[in-house]
Write an enzyme that holds these catalytic residues in place. Structure first.
Site, PDB file in Angstrom:
ATOM      1  N   SER A 107      27.514  16.956  28.502  1.00  0.00           N
ATOM      2  CA  SER A 107      28.051  15.572  28.486  1.00  0.00           C
ATOM      3  C   SER A 107      29.434  15.191  28.532  1.00  0.00           C
ATOM      4  CB  SER A 107      27.236  15.055  26.985  1.00  0.00           C
ATOM      5  OG  SER A 107      27.809  13.992  26.462  1.00  0.00           O
ATOM      6  N   TYR A 130      29.782   8.851  31.747  1.00  0.00           N
ATOM      7  CA  TYR A 130      29.628   7.675  31.481  1.00  0.00           C
ATOM      8  C   TYR A 130      30.872   6.669  32.522  1.00  0.00           C
ATOM      9  CZ  TYR A 130      26.656   8.486  27.582  1.00  0.00           C
ATOM     10  OH  TYR A 130      25.489   8.785  26.605  1.00  0.00           O
ATOM     11  N   THR A 156      24.974   8.404  33.977  1.00  0.00           N
ATOM     12  CA  THR A 156      24.037   7.654  32.875  1.00  0.00           C
ATOM     13  C   THR A 156      24.343   6.117  33.103  1.00  0.00           C
ATOM     14  OG1 THR A 156      24.040   9.639  31.781  1.00  0.00           O
ATOM     15  CG2 THR A 156      23.535   7.503  30.437  1.00  0.00           C
ATOM     16  N   LYS A 252      20.777   8.202  36.161  1.00  0.00           N
ATOM     17  CA  LYS A 252      19.983   8.628  34.776  1.00  0.00           C
ATOM     18  C   LYS A 252      19.815   7.184  33.972  1.00  0.00           C
ATOM     19  CE  LYS A 252      19.740  11.558  30.584  1.00  0.00           C
ATOM     20  NZ  LYS A 252      20.398  10.766  29.584  1.00  0.00           N
ATOM     21  N   HIS A 276      16.938   6.867  27.298  1.00  0.00           N
ATOM     22  CA  HIS A 276      17.914   7.773  26.531  1.00  0.00           C
ATOM     23  C   HIS A 276      17.351   8.202  25.346  1.00  0.00           C
ATOM     24  CE1 HIS A 276      22.641   7.829  26.732  1.00  0.00           C
ATOM     25  NE2 HIS A 276      22.209   8.229  25.592  1.00  0.00           N
TER      26      HIS A 276
HETATM   27  C1  LIG Z   1      21.634  13.896  20.307  1.00  0.00           C
HETATM   28  C2  LIG Z   1      21.432  13.162  21.731  1.00  0.00           C
HETATM   29  C3  LIG Z   1      22.721  12.901  22.145  1.00  0.00           C
HETATM   30  C4  LIG Z   1      22.673  12.519  23.617  1.00  0.00           C
HETATM   31  N1  LIG Z   1      23.918  12.386  24.199  1.00  0.00           N
HETATM   32  C5  LIG Z   1      23.697  11.773  25.631  1.00  0.00           C
HETATM   33  C6  LIG Z   1      25.087  11.802  26.352  1.00  0.00           C
HETATM   34  O1  LIG Z   1      25.978  12.186  25.827  1.00  0.00           O
HETATM   35  N2  LIG Z   1      24.636  11.402  27.648  1.00  0.00           N
HETATM   36  C7  LIG Z   1      23.505  11.239  28.057  1.00  0.00           C
HETATM   37  O2  LIG Z   1      23.428  10.763  29.177  1.00  0.00           O
HETATM   38  N3  LIG Z   1      22.622  11.084  27.291  1.00  0.00           N
HETATM   39  C8  LIG Z   1      22.629  11.505  25.992  1.00  0.00           C
HETATM   40  N4  LIG Z   1      21.438  11.554  25.198  1.00  0.00           N
HETATM   41  C9  LIG Z   1      20.104  11.155  25.986  1.00  0.00           C
HETATM   42  C10 LIG Z   1      19.380  12.719  26.547  1.00  0.00           C
HETATM   43  O3  LIG Z   1      20.329  12.894  27.695  1.00  0.00           O
HETATM   44  C11 LIG Z   1      17.982  12.296  27.056  1.00  0.00           C
HETATM   45  O4  LIG Z   1      17.818  11.170  27.713  1.00  0.00           O
HETATM   46  C12 LIG Z   1      17.028  12.108  25.997  1.00  0.00           C
HETATM   47  O5  LIG Z   1      17.415  13.044  24.908  1.00  0.00           O
HETATM   48  C13 LIG Z   1      15.670  12.576  26.242  1.00  0.00           C
HETATM   49  O6  LIG Z   1      14.668  12.390  25.284  1.00  0.00           O
HETATM   50  P1  LIG Z   1      14.385  13.743  24.472  1.00  0.00           P
HETATM   51  O7  LIG Z   1      15.609  13.999  23.338  1.00  0.00           O
HETATM   52  O8  LIG Z   1      12.898  13.374  23.629  1.00  0.00           O
HETATM   53  O9  LIG Z   1      13.848  14.762  25.192  1.00  0.00           O
HETATM   54  C14 LIG Z   1      21.500  12.233  23.713  1.00  0.00           C
HETATM   55  C15 LIG Z   1      20.309  12.412  23.458  1.00  0.00           C
HETATM   56  C16 LIG Z   1      20.321  12.923  21.980  1.00  0.00           C
HETATM   57  C17 LIG Z   1      19.021  13.299  21.193  1.00  0.00           C
END
Ligand SMILES: Cc1cc2nc3c(=O)[nH]c(=O)nc-3n(C[C@H](O)[C@H](O)[C@H](O)COP(=O)(O)O)c2cc1C
Length: 386
Positions: A107, A130, A156, A252, A276
């Site tokens: 990330s 981002y 994203t 994404k 997300h």
């Molecule tokens: C703690 C956490 C931090 C996240 N940080 C980012 C991020 O920095 N960038 C991003 O594109 N998505 C981020 N996401 C979204 C994840 O990439 C992903 O879309 C999501 O976790 C999918 O759902 P799941 O946790 O149920 O598998 C984050 C998700 C979580 C749970």
């Protein structure tokens, strides 16, 4: 330690071992968390057709995502602050993914930097970007990603402003955590975590600290996003980033057929059907409920992937049956990381791979690339547009 057989076992262990602020950051959605919950519960409604007396002796769950060979059709989704779930979390997760044969996505908001991963992993990985107001900084990040050996950029689009997550406000989420009395008392109950953190120097946002001038507070995720992320983001910016990057591009955060068409038309290599992880627009539909319609609309033009709510290999199988060419897992791997570090991430991948393999076999299939809607019980799954 109890025997670990499911992702839920890893979640429970992570809850015990990770300070409340960071465990809550992972295990939460925005506002009422209805979309967060729907991501999981909509998977649970889909049923398989049990088939018998089919030769299931020689099986394969290997797959290709954007032309890259994978041990299974699963990549590790980008998650901010993973280095706060466990010391050096991003390095450990990237190592586990590389050893398993799947891709890791770092990330923008990671604790370990692009350069840390390049130096400690020695295998290609993906980088998630981002769109920020400071285009010079973005260009620098893209150049740093190229230099670090990143071989796909995940852009994203669904977080230009932050969906409110109540627990993060209540806990005063920051990296490193502020040394308030409640935080200290809570951290004292997590001795393994504290020992790990004392043994590493990586406590801040590694891709940002020391690389950006004039930002007042980069310990707080919400204030950084408020100051830096660009709410004017448009498809023209996507085109600009595509030109700057020049390599494989994954979009994404697509949840709507019209946006999927725009993503396909912009010439990206893959799109991720995603909300997300239920962390942005609460009240939006689950990812799995939108997959079939999006795959039907643009699946011939662009690889369609899915994330959101995957907690088992069965969920991966359901997504593949409904038209996904690949999936990403967020919390499933984060819980492994928080519970047991690198071993925990490997454990999470192992659990998912075994469940995927056996469930595919019990549906009568040998090769994950052949799986389609035929394996699902009619009426139990959301269909597409036609
Ligand atoms: C703690 C956490 C931090 C996240 N940080 C980012 C991020 O920095 N960038 C991003 O594109 N998505 C981020 N996401 C979204 C994840 O990439 C992903 O879309 C999501 O976790 C999918 O759902 P799941 O946790 O149920 O598998 C984050 C998700 C979580 C749970």
């Amino acid at each position: 330690m109890p025997l670990i057989t499911t992702i839920e076992d890893l979640r429970r262990l992570a809850q015990k071992r990770v300070p409340r602020m960071f465990y809550d950051y992972a295990d939460s959605g925005s506002w009422t968390e209805s979309t967060y919950r729907a991501n999981e519960s909509d998977f649970a409604r889909i049923q398989f057709r049990q088939r018998v007396a089919r030769n299931i002796d020689e099986r394969s769950i290997r797959a290709s995502m954007i032309g890259q060979d994978m041990a299974m059709p699963v990549a590790l989704a980008p998650t901010g602050l993973a280095g706060m779930q466990h010391a050096d979390g991003e390095i450990l997760t990237a190592r586990a993914a590389a050893a398993f044969g799947v891709r890791y996505t770092l990330s923008t908001m990671s604790i370990c930097s692009l350069e840390d991963i390049a130096a400690h992993v020695g295998q290609p990985f993906w980088f998630q970007l981002y769109v920020m107001r400071d285009r010079v900084f973005m260009q620098q990040l893209i150049e740093r990603a190229k230099a670090a050996g990143v071989d796909a950029l995940v852009l994203t689009l669904d977080l230009q402003i932050l969906g409110q997550r109540h627990k993060d406000l209540i806990n005063g989420l920051s990296a490193p955590p502020k040394l308030t009395v409640p935080n200290i008392l809570n951290m004292l109950t997590k001795p393994r975590w504290v020992a790990g953190m004392l043994g590493t120097k990586r406590h801040g946002f590694g891709n940002i600290v020391g690389h950006v001038k004039g930002v007042a507070d980069i310990t707080s995720l919400s204030s950084w996003i408020g100051q830096q992320f660009d709410p004017r983001l448009s498809w023209d910016d996507v085109e600009w980033i595509k030109q700057c990057w020049g390599g494989k591009l994954i979009i994404k955060g697509i949840l709507d057929v019209e946006d999927a068409r725009l993503a396909a038309n912009c010439g990206a290599d893959a799109l991720v059907v995603s909300n997300h992880g239920g962390r942005q627009l609460d009240g939006a539909p689950s990812s799995i409920s939108q997959l079939a319609a999006i795959a039907e609309a643009v699946g011939e033009q662009i690889e369609v992937w899915l994330d959101g709510g995957i907690r088992s290999g069965q969920d991966v199988l359901k997504a593949m049956a409904l038209g996904a060419k690949g999936t990403m897992i967020g919390r499933a791997h984060l819980y492994g990381l928080g519970a047991l570090g690198e071993v925990g991430v490997t454990k999470a991948l192992d659990i998912i791979a075994r469940e995927l393999d056996v469930s595919m076999a019990l549906c009568g299939y040998n090769d994950i690339r052949d799986v389609n809607r035929e394996i699902l019980l009619p009426g139990s799954f959301p269909t597409g547009v036609c």
